[in-house]
Scaffold this motif. Sequence first.
Motif, PDB file in Angstrom:
ATOM      1  N   GLN A   1      61.178  94.332 -61.661  1.00 13.42           N
ATOM      2  CA  GLN A   1      61.725  93.076 -61.149  1.00 13.42           C
ATOM      3  C   GLN A   1      62.360  93.346 -59.799  1.00 13.42           C
ATOM      4  OE1 GLN A   1      63.851  90.596 -64.024  1.00 13.42           O
ATOM      5  NE2 GLN A   1      63.331  92.115 -65.573  1.00 13.42           N
ATOM      6  N   GLU A   2      62.445  92.296 -58.992  1.00 15.84           N
ATOM      7  CA  GLU A   2      63.104  92.461 -57.712  1.00 15.84           C
ATOM      8  C   GLU A   2      63.823  91.189 -57.318  1.00 15.84           C
ATOM      9  OE1 GLU A   2      59.889  93.642 -55.075  1.00 15.84           O
ATOM     10  OE2 GLU A   2      59.935  91.644 -54.176  1.00 15.84           O
ATOM     11  N   GLN A   3      64.797  91.361 -56.454  1.00 14.06           N
ATOM     12  CA  GLN A   3      65.653  90.264 -56.029  1.00 14.06           C
ATOM     13  C   GLN A   3      65.976  90.457 -54.552  1.00 14.06           C
ATOM     14  OE1 GLN A   3      67.036  87.683 -58.132  1.00 14.06           O
ATOM     15  NE2 GLN A   3      67.445  86.920 -56.108  1.00 14.06           N
ATOM     16  N   THR A   4      65.898  89.395 -53.774  1.00 16.58           N
ATOM     17  CA  THR A   4      66.357  89.443 -52.391  1.00 16.58           C
ATOM     18  C   THR A   4      67.864  89.257 -52.397  1.00 16.58           C
ATOM     19  OG1 THR A   4      64.281  88.558 -51.569  1.00 16.58           O
ATOM     20  CG2 THR A   4      66.180  88.376 -50.107  1.00 16.58           C
ATOM     21  N   ILE A   5      68.560  90.131 -51.709  1.00 21.54           N
ATOM     22  CA  ILE A   5      70.018  90.068 -51.657  1.00 21.54           C
ATOM     23  C   ILE A   5      70.480  90.197 -50.214  1.00 21.54           C
ATOM     24  CG2 ILE A   5      70.319  91.021 -53.973  1.00 21.54           C
ATOM     25  CD1 ILE A   5      71.071  93.727 -52.561  1.00 21.54           C
ATOM     26  N   GLU A   6      71.763  89.982 -50.024  1.00 19.19           N
ATOM     27  CA  GLU A   6      72.376  90.246 -48.734  1.00 19.19           C
ATOM     28  C   GLU A   6      73.132  91.561 -48.825  1.00 19.19           C
ATOM     29  OE1 GLU A   6      74.791  86.757 -48.036  1.00 19.19           O
ATOM     30  OE2 GLU A   6      73.114  85.745 -47.032  1.00 19.19           O
ATOM     31  N   VAL A   7      73.141  92.291 -47.716  1.00 19.32           N
ATOM     32  CA  VAL A   7      73.925  93.524 -47.607  1.00 19.32           C
ATOM     33  C   VAL A   7      74.836  93.369 -46.397  1.00 19.32           C
ATOM     34  CG1 VAL A   7      72.251  94.998 -48.776  1.00 19.32           C
ATOM     35  CG2 VAL A   7      72.068  94.683 -46.315  1.00 19.32           C
ATOM     36  N   LEU A   8      75.981  93.996 -46.466  1.00 16.28           N
ATOM     37  CA  LEU A   8      76.997  93.827 -45.430  1.00 16.28           C
ATOM     38  C   LEU A   8      77.413  95.174 -44.880  1.00 16.28           C
ATOM     39  CD1 LEU A   8      79.157  91.839 -44.114  1.00 16.28           C
ATOM     40  CD2 LEU A   8      80.619  92.475 -46.033  1.00 16.28           C
ATOM     41  N   GLN A   9      77.509  95.251 -43.561  1.00 22.65           N
ATOM     42  CA  GLN A   9      78.059  96.426 -42.904  1.00 22.65           C
ATOM     43  C   GLN A   9      78.790  95.956 -41.652  1.00 22.65           C
ATOM     44  OE1 GLN A   9      75.661  99.070 -40.490  1.00 22.65           O
ATOM     45  NE2 GLN A   9      76.557 100.850 -41.519  1.00 22.65           N
ATOM     46  N   ALA A  10      80.038  96.380 -41.514  1.00 21.39           N
ATOM     47  CA  ALA A  10      80.853  96.057 -40.334  1.00 21.39           C
ATOM     48  C   ALA A  10      80.861  94.558 -40.042  1.00 21.39           C
ATOM     49  CB  ALA A  10      80.368  96.848 -39.125  1.00 21.39           C
ATOM     50  N   GLY A  11      80.940  93.754 -41.109  1.00 19.88           N
ATOM     51  CA  GLY A  11      81.029  92.313 -40.942  1.00 19.88           C
ATOM     52  C   GLY A  11      79.721  91.609 -40.650  1.00 19.88           C
ATOM     53  N   VAL A  12      78.611  92.347 -40.576  1.00 17.57           N
ATOM     54  CA  VAL A  12      77.311  91.759 -40.280  1.00 17.57           C
ATOM     55  C   VAL A  12      76.455  91.763 -41.549  1.00 17.57           C
ATOM     56  CG1 VAL A  12      75.229  91.913 -38.850  1.00 17.57           C
ATOM     57  CG2 VAL A  12      77.455  92.570 -37.899  1.00 17.57           C
ATOM     58  N   VAL A  13      75.878  90.603 -41.855  1.00 17.52           N
ATOM     59  CA  VAL A  13      75.053  90.448 -43.053  1.00 17.52           C
ATOM     60  C   VAL A  13      73.581  90.617 -42.694  1.00 17.52           C
ATOM     61  CG1 VAL A  13      74.346  88.824 -44.854  1.00 17.52           C
ATOM     62  CG2 VAL A  13      76.738  88.917 -44.133  1.00 17.52           C
ATOM     63  N   HIS A  14      72.879  91.360 -43.535  1.00 14.32           N
ATOM     64  CA  HIS A  14      71.442  91.575 -43.385  1.00 14.32           C
ATOM     65  C   HIS A  14      70.779  91.278 -44.726  1.00 14.32           C
ATOM     66  CE1 HIS A  14      72.178  93.751 -39.608  1.00 14.32           C
ATOM     67  NE2 HIS A  14      73.207  94.300 -40.242  1.00 14.32           N
ATOM     68  N   LYS A  15      69.468  91.197 -44.730  1.00 13.52           N
ATOM     69  CA  LYS A  15      68.700  91.000 -45.956  1.00 13.52           C
ATOM     70  C   LYS A  15      68.228  92.348 -46.494  1.00 13.52           C
ATOM     71  CE  LYS A  15      68.618  86.486 -46.153  1.00 13.52           C
ATOM     72  NZ  LYS A  15      69.358  85.807 -47.191  1.00 13.52           N
ATOM     73  N   ALA A  16      68.078  92.405 -47.804  1.00 15.12           N
ATOM     74  CA  ALA A  16      67.528  93.591 -48.455  1.00 15.12           C
ATOM     75  C   ALA A  16      66.828  93.141 -49.731  1.00 15.12           C
ATOM     76  CB  ALA A  16      68.633  94.593 -48.789  1.00 15.12           C
ATOM     77  N   THR A  17      66.086  94.047 -50.315  1.00  9.47           N
ATOM     78  CA  THR A  17      65.455  93.800 -51.604  1.00  9.47           C
ATOM     79  C   THR A  17      65.922  94.875 -52.560  1.00  9.47           C
ATOM     80  OG1 THR A  17      63.504  92.842 -50.552  1.00  9.47           O
ATOM     81  CG2 THR A  17      63.260  93.579 -52.827  1.00  9.47           C
ATOM     82  N   VAL A  18      66.392  94.447 -53.714  1.00  6.72           N
ATOM     83  CA  VAL A  18      66.737  95.394 -54.765  1.00  6.72           C
ATOM     84  C   VAL A  18      65.710  95.213 -55.879  1.00  6.72           C
ATOM     85  CG1 VAL A  18      68.397  93.818 -55.884  1.00  6.72           C
ATOM     86  CG2 VAL A  18      68.565  96.275 -56.291  1.00  6.72           C
ATOM     87  N   SER A  19      65.183  96.322 -56.378  1.00 10.14           N
ATOM     88  CA  SER A  19      64.227  96.266 -57.484  1.00 10.14           C
ATOM     89  C   SER A  19      64.656  97.255 -58.556  1.00 10.14           C
ATOM     90  CB  SER A  19      62.803  96.539 -56.997  1.00 10.14           C
ATOM     91  OG  SER A  19      62.727  97.732 -56.267  1.00 10.14           O
ATOM     92  N   TRP A  20      64.250  96.965 -59.778  1.00  8.60           N
ATOM     93  CA  TRP A  20      64.623  97.813 -60.904  1.00  8.60           C
ATOM     94  C   TRP A  20      63.514  97.770 -61.941  1.00  8.60           C
ATOM     95  CZ3 TRP A  20      66.612  93.213 -59.464  1.00  8.60           C
ATOM     96  CH2 TRP A  20      66.572  92.155 -60.379  1.00  8.60           C
ATOM     97  N   TRP A  21      63.310  98.930 -62.600  1.00  6.73           N
ATOM     98  CA  TRP A  21      62.287  99.038 -63.625  1.00  6.73           C
ATOM     99  C   TRP A  21      62.613 100.191 -64.564  1.00  6.73           C
ATOM    100  CZ3 TRP A  21      61.718 100.240 -58.529  1.00  6.73           C
ATOM    101  CH2 TRP A  21      61.347 101.544 -58.204  1.00  6.73           C
ATOM    102  N   TYR A  22      61.953 100.147 -65.728  1.00  7.85           N
ATOM    103  CA  TYR A  22      62.179 101.116 -66.797  1.00  7.85           C
ATOM    104  C   TYR A  22      60.887 101.880 -67.063  1.00  7.85           C
ATOM    105  CZ  TYR A  22      63.652 102.777 -71.444  1.00  7.85           C
ATOM    106  OH  TYR A  22      63.993 103.538 -72.531  1.00  7.85           O
ATOM    107  N   THR A  23      60.933 103.203 -66.947  1.00  2.82           N
ATOM    108  CA  THR A  23      59.790 104.046 -67.289  1.00  2.82           C
ATOM    109  C   THR A  23      60.312 105.364 -67.849  1.00  2.82           C
ATOM    110  OG1 THR A  23      59.704 104.905 -65.030  1.00  2.82           O
ATOM    111  CG2 THR A  23      58.150 103.150 -65.571  1.00  2.82           C
ATOM    112  N   ASP A  24      59.577 105.910 -68.780  1.00  2.41           N
ATOM    113  CA  ASP A  24      59.922 107.213 -69.349  1.00  2.41           C
ATOM    114  C   ASP A  24      61.378 107.292 -69.801  1.00  2.41           C
ATOM    115  OD1 ASP A  24      57.308 108.109 -68.852  1.00  2.41           O
ATOM    116  OD2 ASP A  24      57.856 108.651 -66.792  1.00  2.41           O
TER     117      ASP A  24
END
Length: 139
Positions: free
Chosen positions: A5-28
């Motif tokens: 699964q994945e989700q578009t999120i915002e990430v913050l550094q030094a007061g500036v917001v950017h876009k990112a994608t976080v994904s997660w999965w289960y194997t082994d």
Amino acid sequence: MPERQEQTIEVLQAGVVHKATVSWWYTDRRWTVRVESTEFDDIEQVADDAFEALCQVRELLEPKGWHLGVAGGQAEVWPSGMARDQGGGLRAYRLTEQGVGGLVDTFAPVDPATVTTVAEQKAEAERLFSEMRHRSHPS
């Protein structure tokens, strides 16, 4: 267990917001969490549950000033042992001074300005869980 699964999120550094994608999965029998952004190298961590893998990713980004806008990074959010063992840490409790305020999706997008460091989050969760135990078993 769910597919990747994945989700578009915002990430913050030094007061500036950017876009990112976080994904997660289960194997082994392990969970993988990956964060991708044009602002930093992709980061991927593997752990026994998705919440722990997310914490490991955050601990790699925090020294560089990055905050991931996911509910699992907010100070008052922490999963129970059962949620981690049986649910892979995909849901966590929202803790309050009065007790458990409900469940949240670990990877639900939130304003990255509302998240804290893993160390601060862990300390707050320990404090709130301790208060809950004290209220249910006063001396």
